[in-house]
Write a protein that holds these residues in place. Structure first.
Motif, mmCIF file in Angstrom:
data_model
loop_
_atom_site.group_PDB
_atom_site.id
_atom_site.type_symbol
_atom_site.label_atom_id
_atom_site.label_comp_id
_atom_site.label_asym_id
_atom_site.label_seq_id
_atom_site.Cartn_x
_atom_site.Cartn_y
_atom_site.Cartn_z
ATOM 1 N N ALA A 1 0.823 -1.208 0.000
ATOM 2 C CA ALA A 1 0.000 0.000 0.000
ATOM 3 C C ALA A 1 0.854 1.254 0.000
ATOM 4 C CB ALA A 1 -0.943 -0.001 1.198
ATOM 5 N N GLU A 2 1.931 1.258 0.780
ATOM 6 C CA GLU A 2 2.810 2.424 0.831
ATOM 7 C C GLU A 2 3.490 2.663 -0.519
ATOM 8 O OE1 GLU A 2 6.914 3.175 2.977
ATOM 9 O OE2 GLU A 2 5.235 3.337 4.397
ATOM 10 N N ALA A 3 3.995 1.616 -1.134
ATOM 11 C CA ALA A 3 4.662 1.758 -2.439
ATOM 12 C C ALA A 3 3.682 2.264 -3.493
ATOM 13 C CB ALA A 3 5.273 0.435 -2.877
ATOM 14 N N ALA A 4 2.466 1.714 -3.512
ATOM 15 C CA ALA A 4 1.475 2.141 -4.486
ATOM 16 C C ALA A 4 1.045 3.579 -4.263
ATOM 17 C CB ALA A 4 0.265 1.212 -4.428
ATOM 18 N N ALA A 5 0.945 3.988 -3.011
ATOM 19 C CA ALA A 5 0.499 5.341 -2.690
ATOM 20 C C ALA A 5 1.516 6.391 -3.123
ATOM 21 C CB ALA A 5 0.231 5.468 -1.196
ATOM 22 N N VAL B 1 -8.256 -1.529 -3.699
ATOM 23 C CA VAL B 1 -8.081 -2.403 -4.864
ATOM 24 C C VAL B 1 -7.329 -1.656 -5.950
ATOM 25 C CG1 VAL B 1 -9.298 -3.615 -6.718
ATOM 26 C CG2 VAL B 1 -10.071 -3.856 -4.350
ATOM 27 N N ARG B 2 -7.707 -0.413 -6.207
ATOM 28 C CA ARG B 2 -7.006 0.394 -7.211
ATOM 29 C C ARG B 2 -5.531 0.514 -6.842
ATOM 30 N NH1 ARG B 2 -5.588 2.019 -12.120
ATOM 31 N NH2 ARG B 2 -4.372 3.911 -11.944
ATOM 32 N N LEU B 3 -5.263 0.804 -5.589
ATOM 33 C CA LEU B 3 -3.895 0.936 -5.109
ATOM 34 C C LEU B 3 -3.096 -0.342 -5.361
ATOM 35 C CD1 LEU B 3 -2.454 3.277 -3.610
ATOM 36 C CD2 LEU B 3 -3.030 2.103 -1.484
ATOM 37 N N PHE B 4 -3.656 -1.486 -4.979
ATOM 38 C CA PHE B 4 -2.955 -2.753 -5.202
ATOM 39 C C PHE B 4 -2.770 -3.034 -6.690
ATOM 40 C CE2 PHE B 4 -4.565 -4.527 -0.904
ATOM 41 C CZ PHE B 4 -3.513 -3.910 -0.255
ATOM 42 N N SER B 5 -3.755 -2.658 -7.505
ATOM 43 C CA SER B 5 -3.654 -2.929 -8.947
ATOM 44 C C SER B 5 -2.472 -2.204 -9.582
ATOM 45 C CB SER B 5 -4.957 -2.540 -9.654
ATOM 46 O OG SER B 5 -5.054 -1.141 -9.857
#
Length: 188
Positions: free
Chosen positions: A15-19, A63-67
């Motif tokens: 989550a942190e990397a995606a954010a 979900v968007r973040l993980f995608s």
């Protein structure tokens, strides 16, 4: 690889990397080569629902973040950060193309996680046909080796707007021609 005591792992790290990706841009997952850290109990079901430990992930933003940190490697689908690689399971394809719109000479597909994909030479539309049932299984490349299953209603729209060329139903987008199937066969 040693980690500092305050470094995050698992879902928190993903989550942190995606954010950290700007706006709706994508992090450079293709440049990250972390060690494989194991599996995480995430499943993307055939219907597009993302599950964690047997329960649906109810927040579309998550979900968007993980995608955005999803990647397909030779050993399967994984979520990656600069320091971790976690394998996940995918029943069919990771995304669903849930809408299509014609913008001039371009077909623009919208996925279930909010990606916009312009069909063309780099983002082809492909239709595989089940040998036993004859049922079409259309898909479009979203990025790298990640594909979206085209929803049945969207496929019907494509078929209705298709032209017949060489006894095949075809659509055009960004200068490319994509075959949907034989003319006259229709879609069940």
């Amino acid at each position: 690889m040693a980690r500092s005591a305050d470094s995050k792992t698992g879902l928190a790290a993903v989550a942190e990397a995606a954010a950290q990706s700007p706006a709706r841009g994508l992090p450079p997952v293709h440049l990250w080569n972390p060690d494989h850290c194991g599996d995480i109990d995430i499943l993307i079901r055939r219907d597009g629902v993302w599950m964690h430990e047997g329960s649906p992930i109810g927040r579309p933003e998550l979900v968007r973040l993980f995608s955005t940190v999803l990647r397909k490697d030779p050993d399967g689908y994984c979520l990656v950060t600069p320091v971790e690689k976690l394998s996940i399971r995918v029943e069919d394809l990771p995304f669903r193309a849930v809408a299509v719109e014609r913008r001039g000479e371009t077909l623009v597909f919208t996925t279930d996680v909010g990606d916009l994909v312009e069909a063309g030479p780099d983002f082809p539309v492909e239709v595989e046909t089940d040998a036993a049932t004859g049922e079409p299984a259309p898909r479009i490349r979203v990025r790298a080796d990640l594909w979206a299953r085209i929803a049945r209603s969207v496929f019907y729209e494509l078929v209705e707007s298709a032209a017949v060329e060489d006894s095949r139903l075809t659509i055009r987008s960004n200068g490319a021609v994509f075959a949907l199937g034989p003319a006259g066969a229709g879609v069940e």
